[in-house]
Design a protein around this motif. Sequence first.
Motif, PDB file in Angstrom:
ATOM      1  N   UNK A 134      54.994  79.042  11.851  1.00 40.55           N
ATOM      2  CA  UNK A 134      55.909  79.477  10.809  1.00 40.55           C
ATOM      3  C   UNK A 134      57.307  79.515  11.415  1.00 40.55           C
ATOM      4  N   UNK A 135      58.231  78.825  10.768  1.00 37.59           N
ATOM      5  CA  UNK A 135      59.598  78.803  11.292  1.00 37.59           C
ATOM      6  C   UNK A 135      59.682  78.044  12.601  1.00 37.59           C
ATOM      7  N   UNK A 136      58.749  77.135  12.830  1.00 42.16           N
ATOM      8  CA  UNK A 136      58.701  76.417  14.107  1.00 42.16           C
ATOM      9  C   UNK A 136      59.645  75.218  14.088  1.00 42.16           C
ATOM     10  N   UNK A 137      60.834  75.453  14.593  1.00 44.98           N
ATOM     11  CA  UNK A 137      61.905  74.461  14.569  1.00 44.98           C
ATOM     12  C   UNK A 137      61.914  73.621  15.844  1.00 44.98           C
ATOM     13  N   UNK A 138      60.907  73.809  16.694  1.00 45.11           N
ATOM     14  CA  UNK A 138      60.932  73.230  18.040  1.00 45.11           C
ATOM     15  C   UNK A 138      61.155  71.718  18.074  1.00 45.11           C
ATOM     16  N   UNK A 139      60.393  70.974  17.291  1.00 44.35           N
ATOM     17  CA  UNK A 139      60.471  69.508  17.389  1.00 44.35           C
ATOM     18  C   UNK A 139      61.866  68.992  17.074  1.00 44.35           C
ATOM     19  N   UNK A 140      62.522  69.610  16.103  1.00 46.04           N
ATOM     20  CA  UNK A 140      63.843  69.115  15.687  1.00 46.04           C
ATOM     21  C   UNK A 140      64.877  69.334  16.793  1.00 46.04           C
ATOM     22  N   UNK A 141      64.659  70.343  17.617  1.00 43.04           N
ATOM     23  CA  UNK A 141      65.548  70.562  18.758  1.00 43.04           C
ATOM     24  C   UNK A 141      65.120  69.674  19.937  1.00 43.04           C
TER      25      UNK A 141
END
Length: 433
Positions: free
Chosen positions: A87-94
Amino acid sequence: MRMVDLIEKKRDGHELTNTEINFIVTGYTNGEIPDYQMSALAMAIFFQDMTNEEIANLTLAMANSGEIIDLSAIHGIKVDKHSTGGVGDTTTIVLAPLVAAVGVPVAKMSGRGLGHTGGTIDKLEAIPGFNVEISNEEFIEFVNRDKVAVIGQSGDLAPADKKLYALRDVTGTVDSIPLIASSIMSKKIAAGADAIVLDVTTGDGAFMKNQKDAERLAKTMVQIGKLANRQTMAIISDMSQPLGLAIGNSLEIKEAIDALNGNGPADLMEMVYVLGSQMVVLAKKAENLADARTMLEEAIVSGAAIQKFKEMVQNQGGDSTVIDHPEKLPQAEYQIVLPAKEAGVISKMVADQLGIAAMLLGAGRRTKEDQIDFSVGLMLHKKVGDKVAIGEPLVTVYANSEEIEEVKNKIYASITVAENAEEPILIHQIITE
Ligand code: URA
Ligand code: CA
């Protein structure tokens, strides 16, 4: 060979041979084996489990049921990254532009979100014009030239898994470690990368609710990767509370931009550096994790990482001016601040419940057919361990309607304020071959 005999064999706790597993996967993919027999087998696997050899054979059979992407035209060691969902896992985009900025080729296929979990592809589509369906030729060209492209999973990748996953979804057989491990790894192997970094999440927001199961899933997938000649490692990370502060598509793109500019939330940055360092070492761009981390930190400070994100957005048809002007992302009409009703320390923020709250606003899909509203979501002002006073903002709700009673109640019910809280642990374990 008859399917009914194989169902009985598994039901009685025996090991299926490679020939039998291939018979099942081929027959199911081409429609000779009906859904009702496959669901009986899935239930037998659920109760009787599989050996590592059976799981590896099932994985390879499903990977071979469709297209195996050939990335050999891309120079260098291609490293893929996969999360079991959060949930709210923005990791890949960074991570994608960041590790590309230090020279690691990132040819990434990502998925869409369903239920309380968001999907990277949906988030990227919040950027006006961003195209996740470029041709294989362009995909390879972009990665060779600029080291990064992120696209949606091709329709013919592991079709056996696609069919089986949909069946498991409606037959109570999703939560099975051999079935999850083979499902994920069949797609990773078919997607063609040389090395794979896995983030196995654990906690309320994840498939694996406890660490023991997460560890078995992680070890099983690392083992499968090894058998398939892909260097694979896994981390077990915490998903009892959401990652970072943003949950929702535009909001998470904004969070990723902040992170690439050096202003990301601490937990998101730590995940990015831990996973990114592993990717850099696997790609042989650094000799050890410490050097890799320094390279990544420098790429953020120098501006190389955000520049790489601009290139990636431009290549894929997106409006890259949103990176300097995130207010150009789809914006919600209302921002409603929810204040704390009690003073103390935040001891719990239940990830899946907050994910469902964001979904109810329109940030996610209840069913595969739902349309996403990119503009809505939640911004957390506090995380587990933070002190809070009465009246201080806890969460801001970004909505396109003022009728948010249900969402509001869900958010309050998922956050616990207590006298004290356990220190949250972000990364529980790192598993390598
Ligand atoms: N993700 C997958 O791709 N497959 C599963 O079975 C579970 C999560
Ligand atoms: Ca986030």
